[in-house]
Design a protein around this motif. Structure first.
Motif, short mmCIF file in Angstrom:
data_model
loop_
_atom_site.label_atom_id
_atom_site.label_comp_id
_atom_site.label_asym_id
_atom_site.label_seq_id
_atom_site.Cartn_x
_atom_site.Cartn_y
_atom_site.Cartn_z
N CYS A 299 85.49 -8.29 7.82
CA CYS A 299 84.32 -7.79 8.70
C CYS A 299 84.43 -7.81 10.14
N GLU A 300 85.29 -8.76 10.68
CA GLU A 300 85.28 -8.98 12.09
C GLU A 300 86.48 -7.72 12.48
N ALA A 301 87.38 -7.66 11.90
CA ALA A 301 88.47 -6.43 12.10
C ALA A 301 87.73 -5.16 12.01
N ALA A 302 86.83 -5.07 11.15
CA ALA A 302 86.03 -3.61 11.05
C ALA A 302 85.23 -3.46 12.26
N ILE A 303 84.52 -4.53 12.82
CA ILE A 303 83.66 -4.36 13.98
C ILE A 303 84.77 -4.12 15.34
N ARG A 304 85.83 -4.99 15.10
CA ARG A 304 86.89 -4.68 16.40
C ARG A 304 87.22 -3.35 16.50
N GLU A 305 87.88 -2.68 15.21
CA GLU A 305 88.26 -1.40 15.32
C GLU A 305 87.11 -0.25 15.48
N ARG A 306 85.93 -0.66 15.17
CA ARG A 306 84.98 0.67 15.50
C ARG A 306 84.31 0.41 16.74
N LEU A 307 84.30 -0.50 17.45
CA LEU A 307 83.58 -1.14 18.64
C LEU A 307 84.20 -1.57 19.72
N VAL B 225 77.14 -1.36 14.45
CA VAL B 225 77.56 -2.71 13.61
C VAL B 225 77.53 -2.27 12.23
N GLU B 226 76.35 -1.71 11.89
CA GLU B 226 76.13 -1.40 10.43
C GLU B 226 77.43 -0.31 9.77
N ARG B 227 77.72 0.63 10.46
CA ARG B 227 78.75 1.32 10.17
C ARG B 227 79.91 0.69 9.98
N ALA B 228 80.25 -0.05 10.90
CA ALA B 228 81.57 -0.97 10.78
C ALA B 228 81.55 -1.81 9.38
N LEU B 229 80.31 -2.49 9.22
CA LEU B 229 80.26 -3.49 7.93
C LEU B 229 80.33 -2.69 6.93
N ARG B 230 79.71 -1.50 6.69
CA ARG B 230 79.76 -0.56 5.49
C ARG B 230 81.36 -0.29 4.95
N SER B 231 82.20 -0.34 6.20
CA SER B 231 83.57 0.04 5.56
C SER B 231 84.12 -1.12 4.72
N VAL B 232 83.28 -2.36 4.53
CA VAL B 232 83.78 -3.50 4.02
C VAL B 232 82.71 -3.85 2.49
N ARG B 233 83.46 -3.15 1.59
CA ARG B 233 82.64 -2.90 0.20
C ARG B 233 81.91 -3.95 -0.33
N GLU B 234 82.73 -5.21 -0.11
CA GLU B 234 81.98 -6.64 -0.83
C GLU B 234 80.64 -6.72 -0.24
N VAL B 235 80.42 -6.44 0.90
CA VAL B 235 78.96 -6.94 1.71
C VAL B 235 78.09 -5.77 1.45
N THR B 236 78.37 -4.67 0.71
CA THR B 236 77.52 -3.69 0.37
C THR B 236 77.10 -3.58 -0.98
N VAL B 237 77.42 -4.43 -1.71
CA VAL B 237 76.92 -4.71 -3.20
C VAL B 237 75.96 -5.80 -3.45
N PRO B 238 74.77 -5.57 -3.87
CA PRO B 238 74.16 -4.15 -4.43
C PRO B 238 73.70 -3.33 -3.07
N SER B 239 73.60 -4.31 -1.88
CA SER B 239 73.09 -3.37 -0.55
C SER B 239 73.50 -4.62 0.36
N LEU B 240 73.48 -3.79 1.69
CA LEU B 240 74.24 -4.11 2.68
C LEU B 240 72.91 -5.01 3.58
N GLU B 241 72.92 -6.41 3.53
CA GLU B 241 72.04 -7.05 4.09
C GLU B 241 72.47 -7.90 5.55
N TYR B 242 72.31 -7.59 6.71
CA TYR B 242 72.76 -8.07 8.00
C TYR B 242 71.77 -8.53 8.91
N VAL B 243 72.31 -9.05 9.87
CA VAL B 243 71.44 -9.47 11.21
C VAL B 243 72.48 -9.44 12.34
N VAL B 244 72.12 -8.87 13.53
CA VAL B 244 73.03 -9.34 14.83
C VAL B 244 72.11 -10.16 15.55
N VAL B 245 72.63 -11.26 16.00
CA VAL B 245 72.07 -11.79 17.17
C VAL B 245 72.10 -11.45 18.48
#
Length: 437
Positions: A402-410, A355-375
């Motif tokens: 982000c949803e599209a990136a997760i769909r594409e990768r996973l 999931v993290e690898r998918a999110l990293r393809s969306v630059r906006e959520v990686t600046v200045p760092s990627l902060e996320y959780v999965v339920v």
């Protein structure tokens, strides 16, 4: 009066151009290596039965093993029952404080540490000087494979105190001959800034702050700095990645901290087989799974004062035995994370890191760092729930991407909730990414 020589506090110098840290062991012919493993395995079994070591002696006798001579090949390690972390916890509770699974009297040891306790009650780790030396020599093989050499400045932010990982890493770097720049895990902005200011003064050649990198990036941004451009912090790149993912690097502090490391020429991490028998087993049968398939990571340590017999870390591992072009003759392993952290969603089985690898393809959520959780999913057919922070940008549009990136990768449908910056809990080391609903 004793006189100092360089080998007293560390190894003898190596030619920096030589390919391997320990050529004799790392390129030993397979037949000879397996003979050494069998000899050391038999010694470990005999010690467990004769010292005795009650926990392991019981298991061995229940399996009908009365002597190391009962084992006629390395494959006979499968005759020995596995031991899991809960067995160690139970032993320490029943026979406080050290349990009944120690091969060495604690007063003959020189270092004590404990596991992180992130998945239950911490267990106590004990080390003699020989045990520490085996870890340091094993680590030196890893650092040398990485292309590092004595004289470089290496920085890290591993925790210390009762958790023994930071002390072990620092000691291994100093033994290797690196200048050890150890900063505190950035649990607060003040600690993070302290580390960043030191890096501005003393520029490291190698960075090992991957588990804390996001936190440092976040605080650096508050300081108006960029870690790479303004601090010169080089990023640690994982070598040995392949279709299986992460190369095997460690088997945990209480087992074998520096069990393996990648060469970068073929996927996976070379396992230090002279000091361990590492397996990927089917937990239902206790036998090795076919090469390349995921099984439980099981380690038998060899030639230590404090050993472990068939310790099942209950983590995913895969073993590859095909020859490696680098010239090392040892088998290679992949690490797949804890099985309890695998996600089962919409017919797909994957790790949080995917999931993290998918999110990293969306630059906006990686600046200045990627902060996320999965339920953690409770219904495998429902959408995957993900929460991610955003500093600048349109939340609805970023959520859709982000949803599209997760769909594409996973290949799964996700519902991404975009939160304001600093909404999620922070950690200075190994952030919690999988949460309960």
């Amino acid at each position: 009066m004793p006189t100092y020589h360089p080998g007293m506090l560390g190894p003898l110098p190596r030619d920096p151009d030589q390919k391997f840290w320990d050529p004799e062991m790392q390129t030993m012919p397979r037949e000879q290596l397996e003979a050494l493993q069998l000899e050391r395995l038999r010694t470990l079994v005999d010690r467990a039965l004769t010292i005795p070591v009650p926990l392991f002696a019981r298991k061995l006798r229940e399996a009908g093993i009365e002597s190391g001579a009962d084992l006629t090949s390395v494959a006979d390690v499968n005759l020995i029952p596995t031991t899991v972390k809960q067995d160690l916890r139970d032993a320490e509770a029943a026979h406080p404080p050290f349990g009944d699974y120690r091969f060495t009297d604690p007063r003959e040891c020189v270092r004590l540490g404990q596991s992180t306790g992130t998945t239950g009650t911490p267990t106590i780790a004990l080390f003699t000087r020989k045990d520490i030396w085996i870890e340091y020599e094993s680590a030196a093989r890893v650092w040398w494979r990485n292309g590092w050499r004595p004289g470089q400045i290496v920085t890290h932010a591993h925790p210390a105190y009762l958790y023994g990982g930071g002390v072990m890493l620092s000691g291994s770097l100093e033994y290797f001959g690196a200048l050890n720049l150890w900063v505190a895990p950035p649990d607060t902005d003040e600690l993070a800034e302290q580390g960043i200011r030191m890096w501005q003064r003393v520029r490291p050649d190698v960075s090992m702050v991957a588990f804390s990198l996001g936190r440092f990036q976040e605080v650096a941004a508050k300081m108006g700095l960029d870690l790479a451009a303004d601090v010169g912090l080089p990023s640690f790149q994982f070598r040995g990645m392949g279709d299986r993912g992460m190369p095997m690097m460690t088997a945990g502090l209480e087992c074998y901290a520096y069990s393996s490391g990648p060469c970068g020429e073929a996927p996976g991490g070379h396992i230090h087989e002279d000091w361990a028998i590492v397996q990927a087993i089917d937990p239902k049968t206790g036998r090795d799974v076919p090469d390349g398939e995921w099984g439980n990571l099981v380690v038998t340590t060899l030639d230590r004062d404090n050993g472990l017999l068939r310790y099942d870390l209950e983590e995913a591992a895969a073993i590859m035995r095909d020859p490696c072009p680098c010239g090392e003759t040892t088998v290679r392993g992949f690490w797949g994370g804890r099985f309890k952290d695998f996600l089962d969603c919409q017919g797909h089985y994957f790790q949080v890191s995917e999931v993290e690898r998918a999110l990293r393809s969306v630059r906006e959520v990686t600046v200045p760092s990627l902060e996320y959780v999965v339920v953690k999913p409770t219904d495998s057919d429902a959408s995957l729930q993900v929460r991610v922070e955003l500093d600048q940008g349109e939340p609805a549009e970023v959520a859709t991407r982000c949803e599209a990136a997760i769909r594409e990768r996973l290949g799964v449908e996700a519902r991404v909730e975009v939160l304001p910056r600093e909404s999620l809990a922070r950690s200075g080391y190994k952030a919690v990414r999988l949460v309960e609903r």
